[in-house]
Each structure stands twice: as structure tokens, then as C-alpha cells.
Design a protein around this motif. Sequence first.
Motif, PDB file in Angstrom:
ATOM      1  N   GLU A   1      11.875   2.542  -5.304  1.00 51.24           N
ATOM      2  CA  GLU A   1      12.834   3.693  -6.249  1.00 51.24           C
ATOM      3  C   GLU A   1      12.574   4.996  -6.436  1.00 51.24           C
ATOM      4  N   ALA A   2      11.115   5.107  -6.527  1.00 53.00           N
ATOM      5  CA  ALA A   2      10.533   6.708  -6.391  1.00 53.00           C
ATOM      6  C   ALA A   2      10.879   7.114  -4.902  1.00 53.00           C
ATOM      7  N   GLY A   3      11.251   6.270  -4.042  1.00 60.74           N
ATOM      8  CA  GLY A   3      11.179   6.909  -2.486  1.00 60.74           C
ATOM      9  C   GLY A   3       9.972   7.248  -1.685  1.00 60.74           C
TER      10      GLY A   3
ATOM     11  N   VAL B   1       0.846  -0.986   0.124  1.00 59.62           N
ATOM     12  CA  VAL B   1      -0.166  -0.165   0.095  1.00 59.62           C
ATOM     13  C   VAL B   1       0.985   1.072   0.130  1.00 59.62           C
ATOM     14  N   THR B   2       0.669   2.170  -0.800  1.00 61.70           N
ATOM     15  CA  THR B   2       1.512   3.340  -1.111  1.00 61.70           C
ATOM     16  C   THR B   2       0.873   4.133  -0.087  1.00 61.70           C
ATOM     17  N   LEU B   3       1.738   5.048   0.858  1.00 58.02           N
ATOM     18  CA  LEU B   3       1.328   5.809   1.819  1.00 58.02           C
ATOM     19  C   LEU B   3       1.626   7.373   1.345  1.00 58.02           C
ATOM     20  N   GLY B   4       2.190   7.377   0.267  1.00 54.74           N
ATOM     21  CA  GLY B   4       2.480   8.682  -0.330  1.00 54.74           C
ATOM     22  C   GLY B   4       1.791   8.961  -1.717  1.00 54.74           C
TER      23      GLY B   4
END
Length: 139
Positions: free
Chosen positions: A74-76, A59-62
Amino acid sequence: MGFISEFKEFAMKGNVMDMAVGVIIGGAFGKIVSSLVNDILMPLIGKLTGGVSFTDLFVTLGDGEYKTLAEAQEAGTAVLAYGQFIQNIIDFIIIAFCIFLMIKGMNKLKKEKPAEPEAPAGPTQEELLTEIRDLLKNK
């Protein structure tokens, strides 16, 4: 006794050496189990679940959307890699089960104390009373 002498005595004790061997073998065993999980079990589970790769469950938090965990990292972007967590749980369960089997086998190999032979059963109280009666009768 000097510090070096004390350390040498400590390091050469059997328990410390046994523990060192155990840690080394445990590390190697962990790699084998991780390979079993990553290279054999997880692809089979992925196949059964329709091609889902557990390592790519996250799950992406950003901001932003990413197809794979590697792209997001890789995108941080901060991510919750719960698929990797599931895989680590499976690793742990397999390792714990193998250790259980190993300890169970070692316990079987330990020599059990042979049961002490039972003392021969003596005469019963009734037999003793009968014997005393017969002895008194013969007098």
C-alpha cells in the motif's frame, strides 16, 4: 475454402473442444486447490509454526519497516514476497499430485488387452522321438 470455413472446421474438431473443456475444468480445479491451500492447509501450517502466516513473509527492498505485506504494498515499497511464492509452490505440488492421481486412475480404467491364450504345448522333442521309435518298431 474460405478463412471462416477453415476456422469453423478447426474449432469444431474434437480435440479443440476437449481442450476447451479441460481448460475450464482446470481453472475451476485451480480455484478449489487454492482455497484448500489458503483456507485450510496454510492456517494449519501457520499454527504448527507458531502463528507464522506465509503470505506475510516478505523482505522490504526500500526504506521503512512494515508489519504486513499489505502495508508495504500500500505504501508502494518494493518487496520480495517470498511467503506468497512458498504458498504458490505448495499449490503447484498439490495440483501436480492430484493430476498424477487422476491420470493413474484413468490408466487403470483403460481396458487392458486381454492376454492371448497360449497355444497348447505340443509334444516335446523327446516325446516325438519316442513316438517315431515306436512307429518304426511296429513296422
